[in-house]
Write a protein that holds these residues in place. Structure first.
Motif, PDB file in Angstrom:
ATOM      1  N   LEU A  56      33.681  36.610  38.253  1.00 36.34           N
ATOM      2  CA  LEU A  56      33.885  35.255  38.677  1.00 36.34           C
ATOM      3  C   LEU A  56      34.577  35.229  39.898  1.00 36.34           C
ATOM      4  O   LEU A  56      34.904  34.425  40.456  1.00 36.34           O
ATOM      5  CB  LEU A  56      34.686  34.745  37.494  1.00 36.34           C
ATOM      6  N   LEU A  58      37.988  35.486  40.425  1.00 38.54           N
ATOM      7  CA  LEU A  58      39.043  34.586  40.355  1.00 38.54           C
ATOM      8  C   LEU A  58      40.304  35.398  41.099  1.00 38.54           C
ATOM      9  O   LEU A  58      40.108  36.501  41.600  1.00 38.54           O
ATOM     10  CB  LEU A  58      39.551  34.330  39.125  1.00 38.54           C
ATOM     11  N   GLU A  98      40.890  26.249  39.221  1.00 38.76           N
ATOM     12  CA  GLU A  98      40.212  27.422  39.957  1.00 38.76           C
ATOM     13  C   GLU A  98      39.081  27.860  38.768  1.00 38.76           C
ATOM     14  O   GLU A  98      38.174  28.133  39.173  1.00 38.76           O
ATOM     15  CB  GLU A  98      41.225  28.627  40.219  1.00 38.76           C
ATOM     16  N   THR A 102      35.017  27.457  39.216  1.00 38.14           N
ATOM     17  CA  THR A 102      34.469  28.827  39.315  1.00 38.14           C
ATOM     18  C   THR A 102      33.240  28.595  38.358  1.00 38.14           C
ATOM     19  O   THR A 102      32.220  28.955  38.620  1.00 38.14           O
ATOM     20  CB  THR A 102      35.212  29.919  39.142  1.00 38.14           C
TER      21      THR A 102
END
Length: 104
Positions: A56, A58, A98, A102
């Motif tokens: 992902l 992040l 976030e 995502t």
């Protein structure tokens, strides 16, 4: 006198056994068909559930929070409600935003 010959007794007994096995076999076939139908009704597994959260991309804080909570795949992540995610230590609104952005 009501008695039957040995041949008739064997023939009658054989037919009873054959009928018994037929009914057992038919019951078994019905059960197998029901099992197949049940397997066909199972929801297909979403292919995205096995993707690791590393993919992902992040930022460090949300990634570390998720790892600390032993959330390793998207499937693990989807088991948590937004409220439960916010209860994770050091996982605030910004981290949640976030993650959700995502996932979309």
């Amino acid at each position: 006198n009501g008695s039957i010959s040995p041949e008739q007794a064997i023939f009658s007994g054989s037919n009873l056994i054959i009928d018994l096995f037929k009914s057992i076999n038919e019951h078994k076939i019905k059960k197998e068909k029901e099992t197949i139908k049940e397997k066909n009704h199972i929801k297909p597994i979403d292919p995205y559930t096995h993707i690791a959260i590393e993919e992902l991309q992040l930022s460090v804080r949300p990634y570390n929070c998720l790892k600390r909570a032993q959330i390793n795949t998207i499937g693990d992540l989807l088991e948590y409600s937004p409220e439960k995610l916010l209860e994770l230590k050091n996982f605030g609104r910004k981290s949640a935003d976030e993650v959700f952005a995502t996932l979309k």
